[in-house]
Every structure is written in structure tokens, then in C-alpha cells.
Design a protein around this motif. Structure first.
Motif, PDB file in Angstrom:
ATOM      1  N   LEU A  34       0.986  -1.087  -0.006  1.00  0.00           N
ATOM      2  CA  LEU A  34       0.113   0.155   0.051  1.00  0.00           C
ATOM      3  C   LEU A  34       0.939   1.162   0.122  1.00  0.00           C
ATOM      4  CD1 LEU A  34      -2.793   1.214   0.113  1.00  0.00           C
ATOM      5  CD2 LEU A  34      -2.679   0.915   2.857  1.00  0.00           C
ATOM      6  N   GLY A  35       1.916   1.450   0.910  1.00  0.00           N
ATOM      7  CA  GLY A  35       2.918   2.427   1.082  1.00  0.00           C
ATOM      8  C   GLY A  35       3.442   2.882  -0.419  1.00  0.00           C
ATOM      9  N   PRO A  36       3.973   1.964  -1.231  1.00  0.00           N
ATOM     10  CA  PRO A  36       4.544   2.495  -2.487  1.00  0.00           C
ATOM     11  C   PRO A  36       3.548   3.035  -3.312  1.00  0.00           C
ATOM     12  CG  PRO A  36       5.648   0.463  -1.714  1.00  0.00           C
ATOM     13  CD  PRO A  36       4.581   0.694  -0.857  1.00  0.00           C
ATOM     14  N   LEU A  37       2.226   2.125  -3.310  1.00  0.00           N
ATOM     15  CA  LEU A  37       1.025   2.574  -4.082  1.00  0.00           C
ATOM     16  C   LEU A  37       0.754   4.161  -3.799  1.00  0.00           C
ATOM     17  CD1 LEU A  37      -0.983   1.276  -6.356  1.00  0.00           C
ATOM     18  CD2 LEU A  37      -2.381   1.023  -4.160  1.00  0.00           C
ATOM     19  N   ILE A  38       0.621   4.330  -2.519  1.00  0.00           N
ATOM     20  CA  ILE A  38       0.353   5.808  -2.306  1.00  0.00           C
ATOM     21  C   ILE A  38       1.273   6.875  -2.600  1.00  0.00           C
ATOM     22  CG2 ILE A  38       0.036   7.278  -0.406  1.00  0.00           C
ATOM     23  CD1 ILE A  38      -1.063   5.021   1.119  1.00  0.00           C
ATOM     24  N   MET A  39       2.545   6.490  -2.449  1.00  0.00           N
ATOM     25  CA  MET A  39       3.471   7.233  -2.859  1.00  0.00           C
ATOM     26  C   MET A  39       3.702   7.559  -4.371  1.00  0.00           C
ATOM     27  SD  MET A  39       5.794   8.241  -0.688  1.00  0.00           S
ATOM     28  CE  MET A  39       7.440   8.196  -0.313  1.00  0.00           C
ATOM     29  N   ALA A  40       3.345   6.354  -5.326  1.00  0.00           N
ATOM     30  CA  ALA A  40       3.278   6.629  -6.723  1.00  0.00           C
ATOM     31  C   ALA A  40       2.132   7.516  -7.193  1.00  0.00           C
ATOM     32  CB  ALA A  40       3.103   5.024  -7.414  1.00  0.00           C
ATOM     33  N   LEU A  41       1.047   7.376  -6.365  1.00  0.00           N
ATOM     34  CA  LEU A  41      -0.206   8.186  -6.753  1.00  0.00           C
ATOM     35  C   LEU A  41      -0.085   9.576  -6.329  1.00  0.00           C
ATOM     36  CD1 LEU A  41      -3.388   6.256  -5.375  1.00  0.00           C
ATOM     37  CD2 LEU A  41      -2.914   7.171  -7.802  1.00  0.00           C
ATOM     38  N   GLY A  42       0.726   9.852  -5.428  1.00  0.00           N
ATOM     39  CA  GLY A  42       1.177  11.258  -4.879  1.00  0.00           C
ATOM     40  C   GLY A  42       2.175  11.674  -5.864  1.00  0.00           C
ATOM     41  N   LEU A  43       3.019  11.020  -6.475  1.00  0.00           N
ATOM     42  CA  LEU A  43       3.889  11.629  -7.297  1.00  0.00           C
ATOM     43  C   LEU A  43       3.308  11.971  -8.360  1.00  0.00           C
ATOM     44  CD1 LEU A  43       7.399  10.236  -7.387  1.00  0.00           C
ATOM     45  CD2 LEU A  43       6.444  10.664  -9.378  1.00  0.00           C
ATOM     46  N   VAL A  44       2.452  10.907  -9.267  1.00  0.00           N
ATOM     47  CA  VAL A  44       1.832  11.429 -10.283  1.00  0.00           C
ATOM     48  C   VAL A  44       0.987  12.477 -10.145  1.00  0.00           C
ATOM     49  CG1 VAL A  44      -0.092  10.755 -12.142  1.00  0.00           C
ATOM     50  CG2 VAL A  44       1.874   9.073 -11.196  1.00  0.00           C
ATOM     51  N   GLY A  45       0.193  12.731  -8.856  1.00  0.00           N
ATOM     52  CA  GLY A  45      -1.015  13.655  -8.711  1.00  0.00           C
ATOM     53  C   GLY A  45       0.126  15.210  -8.713  1.00  0.00           C
ATOM     54  N   ALA A  46       1.087  15.073  -8.181  1.00  0.00           N
ATOM     55  CA  ALA A  46       1.791  16.235  -7.592  1.00  0.00           C
ATOM     56  C   ALA A  46       2.381  16.831  -9.030  1.00  0.00           C
ATOM     57  CB  ALA A  46       3.051  16.234  -6.895  1.00  0.00           C
ATOM     58  N   TYR A  47       2.797  15.858  -9.972  1.00  0.00           N
ATOM     59  CA  TYR A  47       3.546  16.162 -11.163  1.00  0.00           C
ATOM     60  C   TYR A  47       2.373  16.856 -12.124  1.00  0.00           C
ATOM     61  CZ  TYR A  47       5.616  16.047 -15.716  1.00  0.00           C
ATOM     62  OH  TYR A  47       6.226  16.348 -17.241  1.00  0.00           O
ATOM     63  N   SER A  48       1.081  16.154 -12.218  1.00  0.00           N
ATOM     64  CA  SER A  48       0.225  16.535 -13.252  1.00  0.00           C
ATOM     65  C   SER A  48      -0.604  17.800 -12.816  1.00  0.00           C
ATOM     66  CB  SER A  48      -0.779  15.409 -13.328  1.00  0.00           C
ATOM     67  OG  SER A  48      -1.493  15.051 -12.194  1.00  0.00           O
ATOM     68  N   LEU A  49      -0.197  18.428 -11.728  1.00  0.00           N
ATOM     69  CA  LEU A  49      -0.752  19.653 -11.417  1.00  0.00           C
ATOM     70  C   LEU A  49      -0.416  20.663 -12.586  1.00  0.00           C
ATOM     71  CD1 LEU A  49       0.066  20.248  -7.582  1.00  0.00           C
ATOM     72  CD2 LEU A  49      -2.151  19.723  -8.627  1.00  0.00           C
ATOM     73  N   GLN A  50       0.824  20.863 -12.733  1.00  0.00           N
ATOM     74  CA  GLN A  50       1.274  21.782 -13.754  1.00  0.00           C
ATOM     75  C   GLN A  50       2.255  21.113 -14.773  1.00  0.00           C
ATOM     76  OE1 GLN A  50       1.824  26.038 -12.444  1.00  0.00           O
ATOM     77  NE2 GLN A  50       2.902  24.968 -10.583  1.00  0.00           N
ATOM     78  N   ASN A  51       2.192  19.943 -15.116  1.00  0.00           N
ATOM     79  CA  ASN A  51       3.273  19.036 -15.389  1.00  0.00           C
ATOM     80  C   ASN A  51       4.696  19.516 -15.175  1.00  0.00           C
ATOM     81  OD1 ASN A  51       1.421  17.452 -17.028  1.00  0.00           O
ATOM     82  ND2 ASN A  51       0.899  19.265 -18.243  1.00  0.00           N
ATOM     83  N   SER A  52       4.980  19.537 -13.822  1.00  0.00           N
ATOM     84  CA  SER A  52       6.169  20.240 -13.544  1.00  0.00           C
ATOM     85  C   SER A  52       6.742  19.315 -12.546  1.00  0.00           C
ATOM     86  CB  SER A  52       6.099  21.571 -12.950  1.00  0.00           C
ATOM     87  OG  SER A  52       7.241  22.062 -12.331  1.00  0.00           O
TER      88      SER A  52
END
Lengths: 326, 499
Positions: B392-410
Motif C-alpha cells: 500500500l505504501g509504495p502505491l500511495i507514493m506513486a499516486l502522490g507523485l503522479v498527482g503532484a506532477y500532473s498539477l502543472q506538468n512540472s
């Protein structure tokens, strides 16, 4: 399974990139093209780019995917397009915000030196008006009050140091008075401030202006441009030039590619965009957004010249405002 | 009446039914994914609307909006990472509930509260739209300032454990909000020549970091030394709360919805503020509940969720009546209206009398769909907690990472996320308050901007804050909210020795 699919498509993508590089300009475009919008999703410039891209992909023969890079006040979008290879697969949308960044020295990358114009597609006229309860009936009255009471009138905007700041202060400068530019957190709050009586003067682009004029809440005073507008509700509104105020800035939208893009590729893009511009579907888009009232279209050559002229004008006004970085 | 019947025909034809179902589900999924905001979900739907009739397009967009406003709670409850800014307050009690094995109850409550709030606001909108629109206009800079102070004063109820550290956290948040291009003069502040700092620190990546990443870090630290049966033994329950028990909380449903509608109507205040205020209000009025707020009180899920969905109908009021969008999402909806060929503004409802009814029915229909179907579908997400934490932990990290990146594609937003993940972890450890930090960050710009604007408007004088009646009332309320718990505590202390 999904992972494997991803992997194969990634590998295929890489292969395509390699192929694309090798084949060069011969048969552009071989793969999807990216259109960089240096703004967040949902604004007028983003919506325009998305609609334009959809129609243009028909003529280029490959999909155009729109990507928003709204960080750092258009600078991040520009950096992104700058760091991509000059092969025509990355097209950057331009609005006055980018030359303004150059005029203010806000970025180490000089916009005009690094990008080449493709086409200026449309112009958006800006109008200035007052709420219906305002004592000013004509632009002369407003300017006269402004001259007698420097910095007393309040005009709203949404982006200090950017286009509407320039328009507000540039107009006043051309008319020989000063007023107070108050920036809001978005067009909606600014509109509410005008209707709620907090601001004396309202500026906005035509499409946003219209509904408030038709309902009688806003009295339009002047159109920033050479001529009056061919819109029934606004036919009695004088233009700035007609009133002797030589200021005609509004927003506009166009496209550039990175300098060094092969001439052949540029020609293909220009031809496809030209067809898009003439497409009835695009004309329909312009009609709905009311961006067809004043022609904004310019060829690459004309666009280049008008960019040079505008940067000079921006620089003059922002220098007076103390917003140009040394 | 015939306009209503006409609207009925437009909403309840087969195509529209399909669109409502698809739109609501799509909105919920996007809402649940951190980084895909409801606005983006609507933009992704836009190309499909080009070929639709205006009514069908409106129905689709409204359904996505309702779904999105609700979807943010799913990830807020399950992985402590609010999918949308509106769901920040939902994490406060939703996540503790899930940790106690009540994920199903929390998710069911969130969906129920969302649909209640939506229907409540739809009814208010239908009855009183033109009247309410004038309320929106009486809110100007001075009132915004007061409102953001109310939001800030909610820290006393959010972080009751250590008031001093919570106050420090808010101040840090306020300070971080000053980074970037100054919203009044356009000058750069604390940017150190770094272009990525010009737009300021994005609070959504901070949120993902300080909540989700920090929680993962904490779990990594504790994993070896604790009882992991919750995850591995499958004590995760996905049962729903009984209807009768929910009815007992009616007062929270209603109060939160009222707060949501009112704040939704005010342009640019938005669901993130209304859900915080509704949460604060619920925790004040029910502070003697057996389950404390912040430790899994069901009301702590109901309040923010009812209010952020009530904001949907609220925000549509000024959009349709004045052409002034009440929230970032309605700004996109307004752009969509223009593409469809309708021009939002004071004349819209006169020219398109059916529209208001169509929007009303679309709201109610998608809300009912949430209530009937959503409750059962959503709680299935609860199963995700049965995953062992090393998965679960890595899954959350992956989701968070994609989420943060996709805010402004930055990628800078990803860095921000990790920095605040570490900070959030330390905050937890030393009992500083991450919610308070984020509150400061979200409200900082509004506080500063409205304060300075009012002073410009008043030609350098601050009198406007006090001689505008609404502003004065709001300011007094803010002070009372801030000080009351402190006075209450002092009074209690005095009373104790006597007893």
C-alpha cells in the motif's frame, strides 16, 4: 499485463523518436505533435488552443496533444518549448504575456531570439467601461476627472505586471492621466467588484464585456482600437483612436516554433494552420468567442514585425511603472 | 411550469441518463486521484460536448462537477491524501475512521453527505437564484478579508492539542504563501531567481506531501513495531452506517450545507474554505461527543463533504445569474457554456429559461445517483486497506507523485511534495500541525490580497473594514471563534478547583 503494454508502447515511442530524428524533415509529421500552452487549463487561451489543435490535426494528419505548462507565469511553458528539439514537434502558443516577459527581463531566455513566428491567429478586443451608476457618461468625462484627480480612479485587473496592467496604464499614459490599478484574484472577483461598487472602471475582453452591456449593468465608454466595432450593442461606442488616444492594445493569440526548425517543416505547419484558420469549423469557434470582430490574422513575417513593435511599447510602459528588471 | 416539464424531457431522455451516469462516475474517479482536479476533469470532457445539444452538454458537465466534488473524499479517507483541495478537511476525521477499520462507514457517510449537500443547494438555487446573486455582490475586499480570517480562526478547533504549535504552523503557512509574484505589485518575493518559485508554492503538492507522504514515512518507521492485523487480518469493514443513525446527525448535514451554499455563492471563496469552516463549526457545536474530533468522529466527515457539495449549487448561482463564476470549476463551466453558444451573464436566464431547471434536475439526478449507487460502489474502495502496508505504501507514493506532477506538468511540484513530506513527518513527530500549515498556505494569499486591496480602495485607510456592516459582523465572528475556546478553557480551569 498493463505494465507490459506500457513498456512496449514506451519502447515503440522511443523507436519513433529515433526514427523521427533520422528521417528529419522529409516526411514530417511522423508522430503526434505537442502544443504547449503556457497557461493553466480552462482559461480563454487554453480553450482556444484546444479547439484550434483539434481542427489543425485534421490538416497535419497527426494528432496534436495540448499540454499545459502554466508554471512561473508562462516562463515554464516557454522553457519547456525551448528545451525541446527544433524539429517542429513542439509548437508553442503565444499571447502578449510572453513578449511582456521579455520586455520586463523576467527570464534569461529572450523570447524573440529563441522562437520563430508561425502565425498570429486572432485578436481579442479590450473595452473600458463604467458601472451603470457611475457619473461618467463619456470617455472625455472620465479622462477629464482622471486628469484633475491623479490616481483617484480605480480600475481593476487580474495580473499585475502583465497584459491588463499594461493596458490600464498604457491607456492612461496615452490619454495623459493616471489612475490606480487594483489587481484581483481572477476575473470573476473583479467583475463582482465592479458590479458591487468597489471599482470605478471596468476593463475586459469583448466576450466578457458583452453580457454586462446587454443587461445594462455596464456602460461601455471606449473600444481600444482603430475603429468602432461592428456589433449592434456597441455601435455607438467610440474607439480610442477616434478620440485621439493612440492606444489599441488587446490580447491576441498565435503560435511559434523554436528557432532552427527546418524551413520545410515550418512550411508544412504554416500551410496546415492556414487551412485551419480558413476552416468553417474554426470560423464558428471565433464567432462564438467573438474574436472575429477585429481581424487578428498575421502571417509569420507580419507577426515578427508586430512583435518587435510591441516589445518596445511594453518596455516603455513597464519602465515607467518600475517593473523592468535591471 | 412548462419550462420545468421541458427540462424534465431534456434530463430524463436515454442519452442524458447515460451522460449523468458516465459523468458522475468519471468525476468521482478524477476527484479521487490527487492532481486531477474537477476543473481538469471538465476540460477533458469538453471535446465530447462539441457535438452535443446544449442541454446534453450541460447535463454532462454538471454530473462531472457533482461527482468530482464527492470523489475527493475517497482518497482523503483511505490514504490521507485529499484528491481535491475541497477535501482537505475530510482527512481530519475520515482517515482516523479508516484506521479504526471503519472505512466503509466513512466512505458511505461522505457520499451521503455529498448527495445531501448537492440536493440542498440545488433546491436553494432553484428557488432563490436571482436573490442570492445580489448577496454575492455585497461581498467585496473587506468581506473577503473577514471571511479568510474566519477560516484561519478555525485552527483553534482543528488542532486543539497544542494551540501554540498550531499557531506557529499557521504562521509558517502564511509565510510560505508570500513566495512568488506578489499579487498586488507584481514584484518577485523570495524567488531567489528560480523561475519555478514565481507562481508560488502550490498548496496541493504541499498537501499531498504533508499528508500522504508524511503518513507513509511514519508507517515505514512504525511498521516493524506494531500490530499490523488491521491490514493483514482483514479487520477492514466496508459496512455502511444505518440510516437511522445518520438521521441523528441531521443538524450537521443541514448546518454544513447552509455554510456551503453561502460560501459557494461568494465568487472565488470556494469549497476548500467552506469545508474548513463547516468542519470548524461542527467541531465547536459537538465538542462533547464521545468520539473526539480528529479521532474519527463521523460528523467530521459529514460536515466538510456536505458543505463542499452544497458549494456546487451555490457556485452555479452567480455563474448563471451574473456571469460571475463562484468557483474555479464554474469558471471552466462558463467557458464551456460559451463554446456551446450560450453567453453566461445577467440575460442568460431570461434568454434560456429552461437552463436553470435543466441544471437543477441534473444536480438532483446526479446526487440521487450518488446516494443510491455511489454508496455501494465507493465503499468497495475500502478493500484497498486490506493490502499489506509494504504494498500500500509504495502505491500511495506513486499516486502522490503522479498527482503532484500532473498539477502543472512540472517536476518542481514533485520536489515540493517530497520536501513537505519530510516536513510533515517531522511536524507529526514534534506535534506541530500540518493541517494548520496548509490552512495558512491556502488562505494566506486571500488574506493578504484582500487586506491590501481594501486599503488601496480606501485610499490608505482601514476604516472600510469596520464601517461596512457585513464586514464588521464577519470580523467580530472571526474574533469570537478564535478566542472562545481559549476563554472556555480558562473558565473550566477556574471552575474546577471550586468543584
Amino acid at each position: 499485463m498493463i505494465l507490459r503494454n506500457l513498456f512496449t508502447s514506451a519502447a515503440a515511442g522511443l523507436a519513433l523518436v529515433a526514427l523521427g530524428g533520422a528521417a528529419g524533415a522529409q516526411d514530417y509529421p511522423r508522430r503526434p505533435i505537442e502544443m504547449v500552452v503556457p497557461f493553466g487549463a480552462g482559461g480563454a487561451s487554453d480553450i482556444f488552443a484546444r479547439q484550434f489543435a483539434q481542427i489543425a490535426s485534421k490538416y497535419l494528419g497527426k494528432p496534436i496533444s495540448v499540454i499545459n505548462k502554466g508554471g512561473a507565469g508562462t516562463i515554464e511553458g516557454m522553457l519547456y518549448a525551448y528545451s525541446a528539439p527544433a524539429d517542429g514537434y513542439t509548437i508553442l502558443e503565444v499571447t502578449p504575456s510572453l513578449p511582456i516577459v521579455e520586455a520586463r527581463n523576467s527570464s534569461s531566455i529572450k523570447f524573440r531570439a529563441e522562437f520563430e513566428p508561425i502565425m498570429k491567429v486572432q485578436a481579442d478586443v479590450q473595452l473600458i467601461g463604467v458601472p451603470k451608476s457611475s457619473p461618467y457618461k463619456t470617455i472625455e468625462e472620465l479622462v477629464a476627472f482622471g486628469k484633475a484627480n491623479p490616481k483617484k480612479l480605480k480600475i481593476g485587473g487580474i495580473s499585475p505586471g502583465a497584459l491588463d496592467d499594461y493596458i490600464a496604464n498604457g491607456f492612461a499614459r496615452a490619454a495623459g492621466f493616471t489612475w490606480n490599478y487594483v489587481p484581483y484574484r481572477g476575473a470573476s472577483v473583479m467583475k463582482a467588484a465592479v458590479l458591487g461598487g468597489e471599482l470605478d472602471v471596468y476593463q475586459d475582453k469583448l466576450i466578457s464585456f458583452m453580457s454586462l452591456v446587454e443587461s445594462g449593468d455596464i456602460r461601455p465608454l471606449v473600444v481600444l482600437g482603430e475603429k468602432r466595432l461592428d456589433v449592434p450593442a456597441l455601435k455607438d461606442v467610440p474607439s480610442s483612436v477616434e478620440k485621439g488616444i493612440n492606444f489599441t492594445e488587446g490580447s491576441w493569440r498565435g503560435f511559434v516554433v523554436k528557432k532552427g526548425t527546418p524551413e520545410k517543416v515550418k512550411k508544412i505547419i504554416i500551410e496546415a494552420f492556414q487551412k485551419t484558420y480558413e476552416d468553417p469549423a474554426y470560423k464558428e469557434v471565433e464567432k462564438k468567442e467573438m474574436t472575429d470582430i477585429v481581424p487578428g490574422y498575421e502571417t509569420a513575417e507580419q507577426f515578427k514585425k508586430s512583435l518587435d513593435k510591441e516589445v518596445e511599447e511594453y518596455r516603455a510602459v513597464f519602465t515607467e511603472l518600475g517593473l523592468v528588471k535591471k | 411550469m412548462d419550462v420545468f416539464i421541458q427540462a424534465l424531457g431534456e434530463v430524463f431522455n436515454p442519452l442524458s441518463v447515460v451522460l449523468v451516469v458516465a459523468g458522475t462516475v468519471f468525476g468521482m474517479v478524477c476527484g479521487a486521484l490527487p492532481g486531477i482536479s474537477t476543473s481538469l476533469a471538465i476540460i477533458l470532457c469538453l471535446p465530447f460536448t462539441y457535438t452535443m445539444t446544449p442541454a446534453a452538454a450541460v447535463v454532462l458537465l454538471i454530473a462531472v462537477y457533482v461527482g468530482g466534488a464527492c470523489g475527493g473524499s475517497i482518497s482523503a479517507i483511505l490514504i490521507k491524501s485529499p484528491g481535491t483541495p475541497e477535501a482537505v478537511a475530510t482527512t481530519f476525521d475520515g482517515y482516523p475512521m479508516a484506521q479504526k477499520g471503519e472505512a466503509g462507514i466513512a466512505l458511505g457517510l461522505a457520499v451521503t453527505a455529498s448527495s445531501f449537500g448537492t440536493i440542498f443547494s440545488a433546491v436553494v438555487m432553484l428557488i432563490a437564484a436571482p436573490l442570492l446573486a445580489t448577496v454575492a455582490l455585497s461581498f467585496q475586499s473587506a468581506e473577503y478579508f473577514g471571511l479568510s480570517l474566519i477560516g484561519l480562526s478555525c485552527i483553534t478547533s482543528i488542532a486543539a492539542k497544542d494551540q501554540m504549535k498550531a499557531a506557529l504552523s499557521v504562521i509558517l503557512g502564511l509565510m510560505i504563501s508570500t513566495i512568488g509574484i506578489d499579487s498586488i505589485n507584481g514584484t518577485e518575493r523570495f524567488a531567489f531567481g528560480q523561475p519555478f518559485l514565481l507562481n508560488g508554492i502550490n498548496y496541493i503538492s504541499v498537501m499531498i506531501g504533508a499528508f500522504a507522504v508524511a503518513e507513509v514515512l511514519k508507517n515505514i518507521e512504525e511498521y516493524r513495531h506494531r500490530d499490523n492485523t488491521l491490514h493483514e487480518g482483514g479487520r477492514v469493514s466496508i459496512k455502511l452506517m444505518k440510516f437511522a443513525e445518520m438521521v441523528k446527525m441531521w443538524s450537521t448535514f443541514v448546518t454544513a450545507s447552509i455554510i456551503g451554499v453561502i460560501i459557494g455563492i461568494i465568487p472565488a471563496a470556494g469549497g476548500s474554505i467552506s469545508s474548513l469552516i463547516a468542519y470548524g463549526e461542527a467541531s465547536r457545536t459537538h465538542k462533547n461527543d464521545p468520539i473526539k474530533f480528529g479521532e474519527g468522529n463521523p460528523r467530521g466527515v459529514v460536515a466538510p463533504e456536505a458543505s463542499n457539495n452544497a458549494g456546487v449549487g451555490g457556485a452555479l448561482v452567480p455563474t448563471m445569474v451574473l456571469g460571475i463564476p463562484g468557483s474555479p470549476v464554474t469558471a471552466v463551466i462558463m467557458a464551456a457554456f460559451i463554446i456551446i453558444g450560450m453567453r453566461p451573464g445577467p440575460l442568460l436566464l431570461r434568454e434560456q429559461p429552461v437552463l436553470l431547471n435543466t441544471v437543477f434536475l441534473a444536480l438532483v439526478f446526479s446526487a440521487l445517483l450518488l446516494f443510491v449507487g455511489g454508496r455501494f460502489v465507493t465503499r468497495q474502495f475500502g478493500h484497498i486497506l486490506k493490502l499489506p502496508y509494504p504494498l500500500l505504501g509504495p502505491l500511495i507514493m506513486a499516486l502522490g507523485l503522479v498527482g503532484a506532477y500532473s498539477l502543472q506538468n512540472s517536476f518542481y511540484d514533485v520536489i515540493v511534495m517530497f520536501v513537505f513530506g519530510l516536513l510533515g513527518y517531522l511536524f507529526d513527530k514534534f506535534r506541530y500541525s500540518s493541517p494548520a500549515l496548509i490552512l495558512g498556505l491556502i488562505l494566506g494569499e486571500l488574506v493578504e490580497n484582500s487586506l491590501r486591496k481594501q486599503i488601496i480602495i480606501g485610499d490608505g485607510s482601514a476604516a472600510g473594514f469596520f464601517n461596512r456592516p457585513i464586514s464588521l459582523v464577519i470580523l467580530v465572528t472571526a474574533v469570537v471563534i478564535l478566542v472562545w475556546p481559549l476563554i472556555g478553557a480558562v473558565l473550566k480551569k477556574k471552575a474546577k478547583p471550586a468543584a
